[in-house]
Design an enzyme around this catalytic site. Structure first.
Site, mmCIF file in Angstrom:
data_model
loop_
_atom_site.group_PDB
_atom_site.id
_atom_site.type_symbol
_atom_site.label_atom_id
_atom_site.label_comp_id
_atom_site.label_asym_id
_atom_site.label_seq_id
_atom_site.Cartn_x
_atom_site.Cartn_y
_atom_site.Cartn_z
ATOM 1 N N ASP A 1 -5.030 27.280 -50.171
ATOM 2 C CA ASP A 1 -3.949 26.739 -50.989
ATOM 3 C C ASP A 1 -3.182 25.625 -50.290
ATOM 4 O OD1 ASP A 1 -4.669 28.518 -52.903
ATOM 5 O OD2 ASP A 1 -2.841 29.715 -52.843
ATOM 6 N N ASP B 1 20.121 29.909 -48.528
ATOM 7 C CA ASP B 1 19.470 29.045 -47.546
ATOM 8 C C ASP B 1 19.147 27.671 -48.124
ATOM 9 O OD1 ASP B 1 19.560 30.839 -45.450
ATOM 10 O OD2 ASP B 1 17.609 31.721 -45.902
ATOM 11 N N GLY B 2 18.798 27.615 -49.418
ATOM 12 C CA GLY B 2 18.477 26.336 -50.035
ATOM 13 C C GLY B 2 19.643 25.372 -50.008
ATOM 14 N N SER C 1 5.896 34.137 -45.112
ATOM 15 C CA SER C 1 5.220 34.645 -46.308
ATOM 16 C C SER C 1 3.717 34.370 -46.263
ATOM 17 C CB SER C 1 5.821 34.011 -47.564
ATOM 18 O OG SER C 1 7.190 34.324 -47.688
ATOM 19 N N ASN D 1 13.472 23.150 -42.004
ATOM 20 C CA ASN D 1 12.597 24.317 -42.140
ATOM 21 C C ASN D 1 11.117 23.986 -42.004
ATOM 22 O OD1 ASN D 1 14.150 26.603 -42.303
ATOM 23 N ND2 ASN D 1 13.651 27.067 -44.424
#
Length: 287
Positions: free
Chosen positions: A175, A72-73, A191, A145
């Site tokens: 975070d 995907d990157g 995630s 994305n």
């Protein structure tokens, strides 16, 4: 002859075995095949002497499509360049997840369908991101994305104010936050606890990362909204903005991160008649 650009990731396609097979298939199908690297490779990396590589910027104008080999990157990296020229992308997975890829490396025979016109083109929403410091724009980009605002590597929390069309939508301590497209809903946003969203949905996802406040929850906003993010209560601290996993831009208290739907759309080639949920089930081994 239709010009097809092949962009192999040299770190994943060992000895360019997969791209060599694809070149033969496409040439036999009557396509004009050009070979380009999707990104700059490390100095000292030796490319095969028997393969001729061209510059991507030279080949993209007038190209029929780009066949991208990697994970995907690699597809995300190619999306910006191809989208600027309106060239559709077909992904061949040589990575681990390969969620955006249409084919696995064992399915290269289906590339013959490109020459026969047996495919569909799917448009994917993108996001524009701008970082403004006082009256100056210090960073600008667009992505397929997600946009991530994060604390960096230091073990501490950051406090963010998140507004939607100028109205306070969330105060987030933790975070950081992921602002994603529907395409990006199956990446970092997932995630962090965000929902899975169909790629053709018209929405922007705002997902806190490891929120320290139980009231911080994912927001699914209309794609007509403008999302604004600022640091608060961190006068001597910094945060970072990263777009599609790229190089991080440092931001401080005075900076305003603005995210909205882009005029650009990534075009993905589809050869298979399958549901998005079939892809989800296969990639995440559900059922």
């Amino acid at each position: 002859m239709k010009k097809v650009i092949l962009t192999p990731n040299p770190y994943r396609d060992k000895n360019f075995k997969t791209v060599r097979e694809a070149m033969d298939i496409l040439k036999n199908a009557g396509m004009d095949v050009r070979l380009c690297l999707p990104f700059e490779i490390d100095k000292g990396y030796d490319l095969p002497k028997d393969l001729r590589f061209s510059r991507l910027e030279k080949e993209l104008p007038g190209a029929f499509c780009v066949v991208c080999f990697g994970g995907d990157g690699t597809i995300l990296h190619m999306a910006k360049a191809a989208t600027r020229y309106g060239v559709p992308i077909l992904g061949v997975n040589i990575g681990t997840m390969g969620f955006m890829a249409e084919l696995e490396s064992s399915e290269l025979h289906q590339l013959t369908r490109l020459g026969q016109g047996e495919f569909e083109v799917e448009s994917r929403m993108m996001l524009d991101v701008t970082v403004q410091r006082n009256q100056d724009v210090i960073f600008q980009d667009f992505c397929l994305n997600d946009v991530v605002v994060t604390k960096g590597s230091v073990a501490r929390i950051i406090n963010l104010s998140i507004r939607c069309d100028g109205v306070q939508a969330m105060g987030c301590s933790g975070d950081g936050v992921v602002v994603a497209t529907p395409t990006g809903s199956t990446a970092y946003s997932l995630s962090a606890g965000g929902p899975i969203v169909e790629p053709d949905a018209h929405s922007i996802l705002v997902t806190p990362i490891c929120a320290h406040n139980v009231a911080s929850r994912c927001i699914v906003a209309s794609d007509k909204r403008t999302i604004a993010i600022e640091l608060v209560k961190n006068a001597r601290r910094n945060a970072f903005v990263s777009v599609d996993g790229g190089k991080a831009q440092r931001i401080s208290m005075s900076d305003l991160v603005t995210i909205r739907k882009s005029q650009y759309e990534t075009k993905l080639i589809r050869l298979k008649d399958r549901s998005f949920f079939e892809v989800v089930n296969m990639k995440f081994r559900i059922g």
